[in-house]
Each structure stands twice: as C-alpha cells, then as structure tokens.
Design a protein around this motif. Structure first.
Motif, PDB file in Angstrom:
ATOM      1  N   ARG A   1      37.889  71.895 -14.685  1.00 31.55           N
ATOM      2  CA  ARG A   1      38.535  70.697 -15.239  1.00 31.55           C
ATOM      3  C   ARG A   1      37.844  69.425 -14.740  1.00 31.55           C
ATOM      4  NH1 ARG A   1      41.736  67.016 -13.823  1.00 31.55           N
ATOM      5  NH2 ARG A   1      42.134  67.801 -11.735  1.00 31.55           N
ATOM      6  N   LYS A   2      37.534  69.395 -13.458  1.00 31.75           N
ATOM      7  CA  LYS A   2      36.859  68.233 -12.867  1.00 31.75           C
ATOM      8  C   LYS A   2      35.485  68.025 -13.504  1.00 31.75           C
ATOM      9  CE  LYS A   2      34.639  66.789  -8.616  1.00 31.75           C
ATOM     10  NZ  LYS A   2      34.311  67.096  -7.234  1.00 31.75           N
ATOM     11  N   LEU A   3      34.713  69.100 -13.629  1.00 29.35           N
ATOM     12  CA  LEU A   3      33.371  68.984 -14.206  1.00 29.35           C
ATOM     13  C   LEU A   3      33.422  68.545 -15.667  1.00 29.35           C
ATOM     14  CD1 LEU A   3      31.619  72.069 -12.559  1.00 29.35           C
ATOM     15  CD2 LEU A   3      31.275  69.636 -12.009  1.00 29.35           C
ATOM     16  N   GLU A   4      34.434  68.995 -16.392  1.00 25.19           N
ATOM     17  CA  GLU A   4      34.583  68.577 -17.787  1.00 25.19           C
ATOM     18  C   GLU A   4      34.927  67.087 -17.864  1.00 25.19           C
ATOM     19  OE1 GLU A   4      34.655  68.544 -21.945  1.00 25.19           O
ATOM     20  OE2 GLU A   4      33.638  69.782 -20.463  1.00 25.19           O
ATOM     21  N   ALA A   5      35.779  66.615 -16.989  1.00 28.04           N
ATOM     22  CA  ALA A   5      36.121  65.181 -16.966  1.00 28.04           C
ATOM     23  C   ALA A   5      34.885  64.340 -16.639  1.00 28.04           C
ATOM     24  CB  ALA A   5      37.237  64.919 -15.952  1.00 28.04           C
ATOM     25  N   ILE A   6      34.068  64.814 -15.732  1.00 28.06           N
ATOM     26  CA  ILE A   6      32.831  64.113 -15.381  1.00 28.06           C
ATOM     27  C   ILE A   6      31.875  64.105 -16.568  1.00 28.06           C
ATOM     28  CG2 ILE A   6      30.769  64.240 -13.923  1.00 28.06           C
ATOM     29  CD1 ILE A   6      32.722  65.433 -11.737  1.00 28.06           C
ATOM     30  N   ARG A   7      31.735  65.262 -17.225  1.00 28.29           N
ATOM     31  CA  ARG A   7      30.850  65.353 -18.391  1.00 28.29           C
ATOM     32  C   ARG A   7      31.278  64.380 -19.485  1.00 28.29           C
ATOM     33  NH1 ARG A   7      30.741  66.658 -23.158  1.00 28.29           N
ATOM     34  NH2 ARG A   7      32.809  67.564 -23.205  1.00 28.29           N
ATOM     35  N   VAL A   8      32.569  64.298 -19.753  1.00 28.00           N
ATOM     36  CA  VAL A   8      33.079  63.401 -20.791  1.00 28.00           C
ATOM     37  C   VAL A   8      32.758  61.948 -20.430  1.00 28.00           C
ATOM     38  CG1 VAL A   8      35.208  62.506 -21.825  1.00 28.00           C
ATOM     39  CG2 VAL A   8      34.850  64.986 -21.641  1.00 28.00           C
ATOM     40  N   GLN A   9      32.982  61.571 -19.167  1.00 25.07           N
ATOM     41  CA  GLN A   9      32.687  60.196 -18.749  1.00 25.07           C
ATOM     42  C   GLN A   9      31.198  59.884 -18.887  1.00 25.07           C
ATOM     43  OE1 GLN A   9      34.718  57.601 -17.955  1.00 25.07           O
ATOM     44  NE2 GLN A   9      32.801  56.440 -17.995  1.00 25.07           N
ATOM     45  N   LEU A  10      30.353  60.796 -18.437  1.00 24.31           N
ATOM     46  CA  LEU A  10      28.910  60.553 -18.528  1.00 24.31           C
ATOM     47  C   LEU A  10      28.438  60.525 -19.978  1.00 24.31           C
ATOM     48  CD1 LEU A  10      27.651  62.616 -15.477  1.00 24.31           C
ATOM     49  CD2 LEU A  10      27.698  60.125 -15.722  1.00 24.31           C
ATOM     50  N   GLU A  11      29.054  61.320 -20.819  1.00 22.78           N
ATOM     51  CA  GLU A  11      28.723  61.291 -22.242  1.00 22.78           C
ATOM     52  C   GLU A  11      29.046  59.917 -22.825  1.00 22.78           C
ATOM     53  OE1 GLU A  11      30.837  63.626 -25.602  1.00 22.78           O
ATOM     54  OE2 GLU A  11      29.231  64.940 -24.846  1.00 22.78           O
ATOM     55  N   ARG A  12      30.165  59.334 -22.407  1.00 22.72           N
ATOM     56  CA  ARG A  12      30.507  57.968 -22.844  1.00 22.72           C
ATOM     57  C   ARG A  12      29.438  56.973 -22.400  1.00 22.72           C
ATOM     58  NH1 ARG A  12      36.077  58.682 -20.476  1.00 22.72           N
ATOM     59  NH2 ARG A  12      37.168  59.758 -22.116  1.00 22.72           N
ATOM     60  N   ASP A  13      28.857  57.221 -21.216  1.00 25.23           N
ATOM     61  CA  ASP A  13      27.807  56.350 -20.676  1.00 25.23           C
ATOM     62  C   ASP A  13      26.415  56.735 -21.197  1.00 25.23           C
ATOM     63  OD1 ASP A  13      29.780  55.071 -19.199  1.00 25.23           O
ATOM     64  OD2 ASP A  13      29.409  56.283 -17.403  1.00 25.23           O
ATOM     65  N   GLU A  14      26.372  57.705 -22.121  1.00 24.36           N
ATOM     66  CA  GLU A  14      25.128  58.200 -22.729  1.00 24.36           C
ATOM     67  C   GLU A  14      24.160  58.761 -21.687  1.00 24.36           C
ATOM     68  OE1 GLU A  14      23.581  55.195 -25.339  1.00 24.36           O
ATOM     69  OE2 GLU A  14      25.367  55.218 -26.583  1.00 24.36           O
ATOM     70  N   ILE A  15      24.714  59.506 -20.747  1.00 22.77           N
ATOM     71  CA  ILE A  15      23.912  60.191 -19.735  1.00 22.77           C
ATOM     72  C   ILE A  15      24.182  61.684 -19.848  1.00 22.77           C
ATOM     73  CG2 ILE A  15      23.512  60.510 -17.258  1.00 22.77           C
ATOM     74  CD1 ILE A  15      24.390  57.603 -16.873  1.00 22.77           C
ATOM     75  N   ARG A  16      23.107  62.456 -19.929  1.00 24.18           N
ATOM     76  CA  ARG A  16      23.252  63.910 -19.985  1.00 24.18           C
ATOM     77  C   ARG A  16      23.733  64.437 -18.641  1.00 24.18           C
ATOM     78  NH1 ARG A  16      17.972  66.907 -21.944  1.00 24.18           N
ATOM     79  NH2 ARG A  16      19.015  68.719 -21.119  1.00 24.18           N
ATOM     80  N   PHE A  17      24.550  65.465 -18.685  1.00 24.03           N
ATOM     81  CA  PHE A  17      25.089  66.098 -17.489  1.00 24.03           C
ATOM     82  C   PHE A  17      24.966  67.599 -17.652  1.00 24.03           C
ATOM     83  CE2 PHE A  17      28.925  67.733 -15.148  1.00 24.03           C
ATOM     84  CZ  PHE A  17      28.473  67.433 -13.875  1.00 24.03           C
ATOM     85  N   GLU A  18      24.368  68.242 -16.673  1.00 28.87           N
ATOM     86  CA  GLU A  18      24.213  69.692 -16.708  1.00 28.87           C
ATOM     87  C   GLU A  18      24.684  70.281 -15.395  1.00 28.87           C
ATOM     88  OE1 GLU A  18      23.247  71.567 -19.190  1.00 28.87           O
ATOM     89  OE2 GLU A  18      22.471  70.049 -20.546  1.00 28.87           O
ATOM     90  N   VAL A  19      25.357  71.400 -15.490  1.00 27.95           N
ATOM     91  CA  VAL A  19      25.740  72.179 -14.315  1.00 27.95           C
ATOM     92  C   VAL A  19      24.825  73.402 -14.305  1.00 27.95           C
ATOM     93  CG1 VAL A  19      27.573  73.453 -13.162  1.00 27.95           C
ATOM     94  CG2 VAL A  19      28.119  71.373 -14.460  1.00 27.95           C
ATOM     95  N   LEU A  20      24.055  73.522 -13.238  1.00 27.32           N
ATOM     96  CA  LEU A  20      23.130  74.643 -13.111  1.00 27.32           C
ATOM     97  C   LEU A  20      23.655  75.625 -12.080  1.00 27.32           C
ATOM     98  CD1 LEU A  20      19.652  72.869 -13.174  1.00 27.32           C
ATOM     99  CD2 LEU A  20      20.932  73.874 -15.069  1.00 27.32           C
TER     100      LEU A  20
END
Length: 195
Positions: free
Chosen positions: A74-93
């Motif tokens: 849930r935390k990682l999804e919230a972070i991904r959504v925020q970064l997507e709003r900021d137009e920054i790619r986010f990947e969990v490896l």
C-alpha cells in the motif's frame, strides 16, 4: 533483513555502473512527501537514476517476500501515484530483477577484466575503430587486438561501445561486436525496466 537489502543495493550499483543508458545515479537522494490516508508522509528512495535520455527514475530495492506485506504494498503504491503526478518514474526492484543470472555474474566478470584505469571517450572510440577494422572478435581475440592500447574489451562492453550476449555465461571465447544504438543487445538493467 537489512543486510540482505544492502547487498541487493550493492549488486544494483554494479548494474547501474555498467548500463550505458545510465548517465548518473545517487543513493538516498531526496525526501519525497506523499499523502497516506489523512497524513502526509516522507519517503526516501534508495536510488535516483538519471538516464541518458534526461529522464529521472526513482528506484526502491526490496526483497520479494517483503512485497507481499499488504502495508508495504500500500505504501509503495501511494508513493508510485505521487511520483506519477510529478512525472517521475518509480520502480521497485527485487532480487529476481537485480540478481538475474548469469547476467550479474557476467557483469562482475567484466569488471574484473576491465581494471581500474579511466578510459577517455577518444580512447574508447579508437578501440572501437581498431576492433571494427580487425573483427569479428571474441573477447579473447579483441584483447589481443587491443594490446598496447591500454584498453580491454571488457571496458568497451561496460561502456556500451561493444556488446555481447550477457544472458549466457561470458568467457574469453564469447563473441563481441560493436553495439548499435537502441539495439536489443545493448545492456539493460532489467528487461522489465526497458532501458
């Protein structure tokens, strides 16, 4: 668990160093604020990666088993959504992305062969021209063709000037060739990432 994540991060740094698509990277670069239910939380990504395309990417390194924790997911999804709003790619490896074999062992082998001497762009171009004029080559025959230049074919592979199949065990008998821009053979940190 922390030691395991730190070792995964070290392995990722090997891959980042070897990826021609990566212009620069830094660890724990910034704090990011993201909404989490009614609170505003802080998050620090493990890595900020600047690609040669100019695009930024934030990377989080997590063992696969931690991703099945609903709270972490849930935390990682919230972070991904925020970064997507900021137009920054986010990947969990995960370990599967980073430690894919024989790719990681091949990168380590190439680093051992390449040595530590810095290589200028002019020297690398000279090496590429010499190999083009005398090829085709294996890593071993390219090493002989570059004798006396201070270059090793491994450094040309790591810089993305030459290419070889990193999905099969690499040795001195491995064929190499000059890499083509945007070639499917160019080094990729992860096929899933697409760079």
């Amino acid at each position: 668990m922390v030691e395991f994540e730190e070792l995964l991060e070290l392995d990722l740094m090997h891959l980042l160093e070897a990826a021609p698509e990566v212009a620069a990277y830094r660890q724990q670069p910034v704090d990011i604020s993201y909404p989490d239910d009614d609170a505003l939380r802080k998050y620090t990504p493990d890595f900020e990666v600047l690609l040669t395309s100019g695009q930024f990417l934030y990377v989080e390194v997590k063992p696969q088993e931690r991703l099945s924790d609903p709270e972490i997911a849930r935390k990682l999804e919230a972070i991904r959504v925020q970064l997507e709003r900021d137009e920054i790619r986010f990947e969990v490896l995960t370990c599967a992305d980073i430690r894919r074999q024989p790719r990681l062992n091949n990168i380590r082998w190439l680093y051992r062969q390449a040595g530590t001497a810095p290589v200028t762009a002019g020297a690398a171009d000279f090496g590429a021209r010499r190999l083009a004029a005398t090829g085709p080559h294996t890593i071993g025959s390219a090493h002989a063709a570059l004798r006396g230049t201070g270059l090793d074919p491994a450094i040309l592979i790591l810089k993305g000037i030459c290419a070889c199949d990193l999905d099969h065990p690499v040795s001195f008998e491995t064929p190499i060739h000059l890499a083509q821009e945007n070639s499917h053979e160019r080094f990729r940190i992860s096929r899933r990432l697409g760079f």
